[in-house]
Design a protein around this motif. Structure first.
Motif, PDB file in Angstrom:
ATOM      1  N   ASN A  79      15.417  -4.281  11.109  1.00 52.37           N
ATOM      2  CA  ASN A  79      16.682  -4.168  10.400  1.00 52.37           C
ATOM      3  C   ASN A  79      17.028  -2.723  10.118  1.00 52.37           C
ATOM      4  O   ASN A  79      18.187  -2.345  10.117  1.00 52.37           O
ATOM      5  N   GLN A  89      18.847  -0.929  12.711  1.00 52.72           N
ATOM      6  CA  GLN A  89      20.249  -1.352  12.833  1.00 52.72           C
ATOM      7  C   GLN A  89      21.148  -0.642  11.833  1.00 52.72           C
ATOM      8  O   GLN A  89      22.350  -0.817  11.859  1.00 52.72           O
ATOM      9  N   GLN A  90      20.534   0.168  10.931  1.00 55.00           N
ATOM     10  CA  GLN A  90      21.334   0.767   9.871  1.00 55.00           C
ATOM     11  C   GLN A  90      22.149   1.945  10.368  1.00 55.00           C
ATOM     12  O   GLN A  90      22.150   3.009   9.767  1.00 55.00           O
ATOM     13  N   ARG A  91      22.796   1.764  11.474  1.00 53.66           N
ATOM     14  CA  ARG A  91      23.661   2.816  11.977  1.00 53.66           C
ATOM     15  C   ARG A  91      25.101   2.400  11.757  1.00 53.66           C
ATOM     16  O   ARG A  91      25.485   1.268  12.053  1.00 53.66           O
ATOM     17  N   GLU A  92      25.860   3.306  11.252  1.00 56.88           N
ATOM     18  CA  GLU A  92      27.270   2.975  11.099  1.00 56.88           C
ATOM     19  C   GLU A  92      28.015   3.444  12.334  1.00 56.88           C
ATOM     20  O   GLU A  92      27.593   4.382  12.991  1.00 56.88           O
ATOM     21  N   PRO A  93      29.101   2.777  12.655  1.00 57.10           N
ATOM     22  CA  PRO A  93      29.870   3.233  13.820  1.00 57.10           C
ATOM     23  C   PRO A  93      30.328   4.674  13.602  1.00 57.10           C
ATOM     24  O   PRO A  93      30.702   5.047  12.494  1.00 57.10           O
ATOM     25  N   HIS A 107      36.158   5.171  13.996  1.00 61.74           N
ATOM     26  CA  HIS A 107      36.983   3.999  14.262  1.00 61.74           C
ATOM     27  C   HIS A 107      38.447   4.388  14.377  1.00 61.74           C
ATOM     28  O   HIS A 107      38.863   5.466  13.950  1.00 61.74           O
ATOM     29  N   THR A 118      42.515   3.503  14.067  1.00 59.39           N
ATOM     30  CA  THR A 118      43.522   2.691  13.386  1.00 59.39           C
ATOM     31  C   THR A 118      44.889   2.986  13.984  1.00 59.39           C
ATOM     32  O   THR A 118      45.125   4.075  14.501  1.00 59.39           O
ATOM     33  N   LYS A 135      30.549   9.761   6.712  1.00 59.29           N
ATOM     34  CA  LYS A 135      29.687   9.059   5.769  1.00 59.29           C
ATOM     35  C   LYS A 135      28.265   8.893   6.325  1.00 59.29           C
ATOM     36  O   LYS A 135      27.284   9.123   5.635  1.00 59.29           O
ATOM     37  N   LYS A 146      24.583  10.044   4.772  1.00 54.41           N
ATOM     38  CA  LYS A 146      23.557   9.063   4.469  1.00 54.41           C
ATOM     39  C   LYS A 146      22.234   9.462   5.126  1.00 54.41           C
ATOM     40  O   LYS A 146      21.186   9.378   4.519  1.00 54.41           O
TER      41      LYS A 146
END
Lengths: 567, 373
Positions: free
Chosen positions: B5, B8-12, B15, B17, B360, B364
């Motif tokens: 787990n 998997q703690q990678r943020e995209p 993104h 919009t 972000k 982190k």
């Protein structure tokens, strides 16, 4: 229910574009083993929030905690890792595969063995009380069976947290009862269940707690046993509102539209309308109840002249007896033709003969209301195109189900959308935008359409405002027959009741209103009579004032084979 | 939490919009930026691959368009031709009828013109010949466009393929008639002596005036006429069109008659006023370039004047570059023009969408590093 927290949303914010904020700083907890209703009007951000839990969207800000641990869910695959499963409103199943094939589709960590899978599906079904045939193909299934497959699919993957997006929208009252039994069984097994809905009676019946969102913001969570439908509505809408439909007694009701033995086979050769007969009467609202896809759409489109029936008649009864003819809905040529047939008399009772009279004189006679109909007009609308129907002077208005795909043009502004019905009039070459513009302004002010201006593309308006524009245009022609298919689908409570009131007003003005609806409570409190359609057949005609939900629900599934196998 | 787990703690990373609205200056800035970037890449390629001074290239591009009065007039004339072809396509495109047959429609227009000039030129008074030429070319273009339209309306055939194939038929027809009517020593038709369209002021002005008239006509037709309104409705939603009683078949056929007629008119100008003859390449591929003219301007007839001018400016300029620097291969100028197009088209993405970089995740990572220490 215990107080262990299964899911915690902490300051979740999600925006689409620079203006649309779907969720704003949403913080609340969901306990293990509870059924939580997520309540809110359309566009309040319920589905967006749950999509973030299911890994479809990723929050702009904020954190999600699962069982106390911070979780980063960037894909549905991640969601399954956290034992979260979502059943979407629109099913995501492969039509030509069997139930079992769909259920195991995409599972990587076990070998493809359909027999083993079927056995496990059988166990799950037995445990929670599902009825499922693992070998049945999806395209042979009813909506409720497909939903069962979707639910088992997530259980098969070991989901402990289930999200159901509007699961009851497509079900009959009986099917809803069955679903609720299953949900309670799952709760007993310790599953956490989140139901997205906007139906208050269901919220009261099934859930332990209710979390309410309004315009993307979290309003609060209440225990179901300590609240009421009225209190929930107020939290949901943010103000006190009266939810009453004022159903008046029909006045001077007479037969307006007589549908006789209409039969229609679609392109695939499926019998969609099977010998449908009924009468719509002036001054009353005729409700059409049925599971969606039972032929309602085709029925209305047949009447509107959009599809040609294979058999039957559509008789329009125009009460013109002893009324003067006008040039508003008849052309001069039509008046002359009718005069030759001897359809008119003068005020003194002598027959009208227009031969040898100049057009100018005829026009004057018409303006002075000297030319009067002998009898009511009776016309067969079968095989007439929408244009021909209009040219006959039949004031038939139609609010179709697909607002932006049929009733309106999304990329055009309100003025141009007003023009859709009237653009043919006037100058033969150029369009006149003056009158449509006046009409647009009138509708905006009278129906309180929220829009920056009458020149805003209609797709930028909210669902309720789009519908007000469409209904406003359709009733602006003082219709004799007004057909509305699912006119409140996707609308918030205030807009819904505004639409109900508009329909009631049309009825009081003497229109024959045909209302296709899905919410039985509304049908029963709005309509004077209700016809129930199932599998293209009319299975019952009921009095709206005396009928009850169970009665309608049973008729909705009568003749329908798919549901019988479920029993 | 398990290790699997944690990985998997990678943020995209970013993104995207959709922008709901963008100020005009910002969208212009993005477009200008794109062109500058394109020119920069061209400059790099020029100096590295061919060893040419990029500033000399840019100077030559300008010289190729404005170097002499004649070059300038040709730029305007060819812009006018391309503009009319682009304009011819937009009624069909607004209806979502993808007419890729501009070339063929121009060619049959030219063919009809040459036929009239050959057989009637000198036989009848010039004025009458001109009228017959006009009618013949316009009708020929209209027929070429209306055949796919009829099949689309009644049998729902794919109009893109159909119009594309009509191009090849038109080309073959022209080759055939060039072969039987050939007058020169080589297999070409010598410029026609009789029946040529009159010269107004200078040889280029007629075409420019015709284009100006058509631009105004089409802008009004699309925005204020009932036909234009019907085209918009059919293009947006055929269901809506049927719902309000528009005869979709009729509108499709009528619009393609207009579209084809305008292409036929370009054929008339090319054969009757500019080339005085025809060949298989008379259409100069404008049927396809015109598509770009239309899309770059988002189907706005007035803005299309600019997009047509821009495209012709680059084409003429690059032609001059090839000549001046002795580059024999067309490939070089095509690569450069292609690069500019690429940047101009790609920048539309940045006008419609905004990209957010997720800072972000970096913060982190720092935090968790700190925690480990």
């Amino acid at each position: 229910m215990n107080n262990e927290i299964a899911v915690r949303f902490d300051g979740i914010t999600k925006a689409f574009g620079s203006k649309v904020v779907a969720n704003k700083d949403v913080t609340f907890d969901i306990y293990k083993g509870e059924i939580l209703s997520l309540l809110g009007e359309n566009g309040s951000g319920k589905t967006t929030l749950m999509n973030m839990l299911a890994g479809i969207y990723y929050p702009d800000k904020g954190k999600i905690f699962i069982n106390g641990e911070e979780a980063v869910i960037t894909s549905p695959h991640d969601a399954f890792r956290y034992k979260i499963g979502m059943i979407h409103q629109h099913f995501k199943l492969v039509d030509v595969f069997s139930a079992a094939q769909n259920i195991v589709l995409g599972i990587k960590d076990e070998k493809y063995n359909i027999k083993k899978a079927s056995a496990r599906i059988g166990e799950i079904a037995k445990k929670y009380g599902f009825i499922i045939d693992p070998n049945k193909k999806i395209h042979e299934m009813s909506v409720s069976e497909k939903q069962t497959v979707e639910i088992i699919k997530v259980l098969y993957r070991g989901a402990d947290i289930l999200v159901l997006d509007e699961p009851t929208a497509v079900l009959t009252p009986q099917e809803i009862e069955k679903l609720f039994v299953i949900l309670r069984n799952m709760r007993r097994d310790g599953k956490t269940i989140i139901i997205i809905t906007h139906k208050l009676n269901e919220v009261m019946e099934i859930s332990d707690r209710v979390a309410i969102l309004r315009k993307g913001e979290y309003v609060g969570t209440v225990e179901t046993s300590r609240t009421s439908e009225k209190a929930l509505t107020e939290m949901m809408v943010g103000q006190k509102i009266e939810l009453n439909i004022d159903r008046s007694e029909p006045k001077n009701s007479e037969d307006r539209l007589i549908i006789k033995n209409i039969t229609y086979k679609n392109r695939e050769g499926v019998l969609v309308l099977d010998d449908v007969s009924f009468t719509a009467r002036s001054g009353e609202i005729l409700g059409v109840a049925g599971i969606s896809g039972s032929g309602q759409k085709e029925l209305l489109e047949t009447i509107a002249g959009l599809i040609k029936p294979d058999g039957g008649d559509i008789i329009f009864h125009n009460p013109k007896k002893d009324k003067p003819v006008t040039l508003f809905h008849k052309t001069l040529k039509q008046v002359k033709e009718l005069a030759v047939k001897g359809c008119f008399h003068y005020p003194d009772g002598s027959p009208v003969n227009l031969s040898g009279i100049s057009d100018k004189q005829i026009k004057r006679l018409i303006d002075e209301e000297k030319i009067i109909f002998n009898e009511d007009e009776i016309m067969d609308l079968r095989n007439k195109t929408p244009l021909q129907i209009r040219e006959l002077g039949v004031r038939l208005s139609f609010v179709p189900e697909d607002r932006l795909g049929m009733g309106l043009v999304g990329n055009m502004d309100i003025v141009d959308n007003m023009m859709l019905r009237s653009y043919r009039k006037g100058n033969p070459i150029f369009v006149d935008r003056k009158k449509p513009s006046d009409l647009a302004d009138k509708i905006i002010s009278e129906l309180q359409v929220v829009t920056p201006s009458s020149h805003t593309p209609i797709r930028r308006l909210s669902g309720g405002n789009v519908q007000k524009v469409l209904v406003g245009r359709e009733i602006s022609y003082a219709p004799k027959v007004l057909m509305a298919a699912y006119p409140v689908r996707g609308l918030d409570i205030n807009s819904s009741y505004a639409i109900y009131n508009l329909l009631t007003k049309q009825k009081e003005n003497g229109a024959a209103v045909i209302f296709v609806g899905e919410d039985l409570d509304v049908l029963l409190s709005l309509c004077d009579r209700i016809i129930v359609i199932s599998g293209g057949q009319i299975t019952g005609v009921l009095d709206g004032r005396t009928a009850n939900k169970e009665e309608v629900g049973l008729l909705m599934t009568k003749h329908s084979k798919e549901v019988e196998t479920n029993d | 939490m398990t290790n699997s787990n944690k990985t998997q703690q990678r943020e995209p990373l970013f993104h995207i919009t959709k922008r709901t609205d963008i100020p005009l200056w910002k969208s212009l800035l993005i477009r200008v930026g794109a062109i500058v970037l394109g020119l920069l890449i061209i400059a790099i390629i020029c100096s590295i691959m061919f060893g040419i001074n990029p500033f000399a290239v840019f100077a030559t591009i300008i010289e190729g368009n404005f170097g002499t009065e004649r070059r300038f007039w040709i730029l305007l004339q060819d812009t006018a031709l391309l503009l009319v072809v682009g304009l011819a396509l937009i009624p069909a495109f607004k209806m979502k009828f993808w007419n890729l047959g501009g070339n063929g429609q121009v060619l049959v227009g030219a063919l009809a013109t040459v036929a009239v000039m050959k057989f009637l030129g000198g036989e009848l008074p010039d004025g009458i010949v001109w009228v017959i030429m006009l009618l013949a070319s316009v009708i020929a273009g209209a027929i070429w466009a209306v055949i796919p339209a009829i099949f689309k309306a009644f049998f729902n055939t794919n109009e893109s393929l159909f119009t594309l194939m009509m191009n090849y038929i038109a080309e073959a027809l022209v080759l055939y008639f060039v072969y039987i009517w050939k007058t020169g020593a080589s297999d070409t038709i010598e410029p026609m002596p009789m029946g040529n369209l009159p010269t107004i002021g200078n040889p280029f002005l007629l075409t420019i005036i015709v284009a100006a008239i058509i631009t105004v006509f089409l802008a009004i037709y699309l925005k204020f006429s009932k036909h234009g309104y019907e085209i918009s409705v059919v293009g947006e939603s055929q269901n809506t069109a049927k719902y309000i009683g528009i005869n979709v078949k009729k509108v499709v056929i009528r619009t393609l008659v207009l579209s084809g007629a305008m292409c036929g008119l370009v054929g008339l100008l090319l054969a009757g006023a500019i080339d005085h003859t025809m060949s298989a390449t008379t259409a100069q591929n404008m049927g396809f370039t015109g598509i770009m003219v239309a899309w770059l301007a988002k189907f706005n007839p007035i803005i299309m004047v600019l997009s047509a001018l821009g495209i012709q400016f680059l084409t003429k300029g690059m032609g001059r570059v090839q000549k001046k620097f002795g580059i024999t291969s067309d490939a070089v100028s095509n690569i450069m023009i292609g690069l500019i197009y690429f940047f101009v088209i790609a920048c539309e993405f940045f006008i419609s969408y905004k990209i957010h970089i997720n800072l972000k995740s970096k913060n982190k990572a720092k935090n968790s590093d700190g925690g480990n220490k």
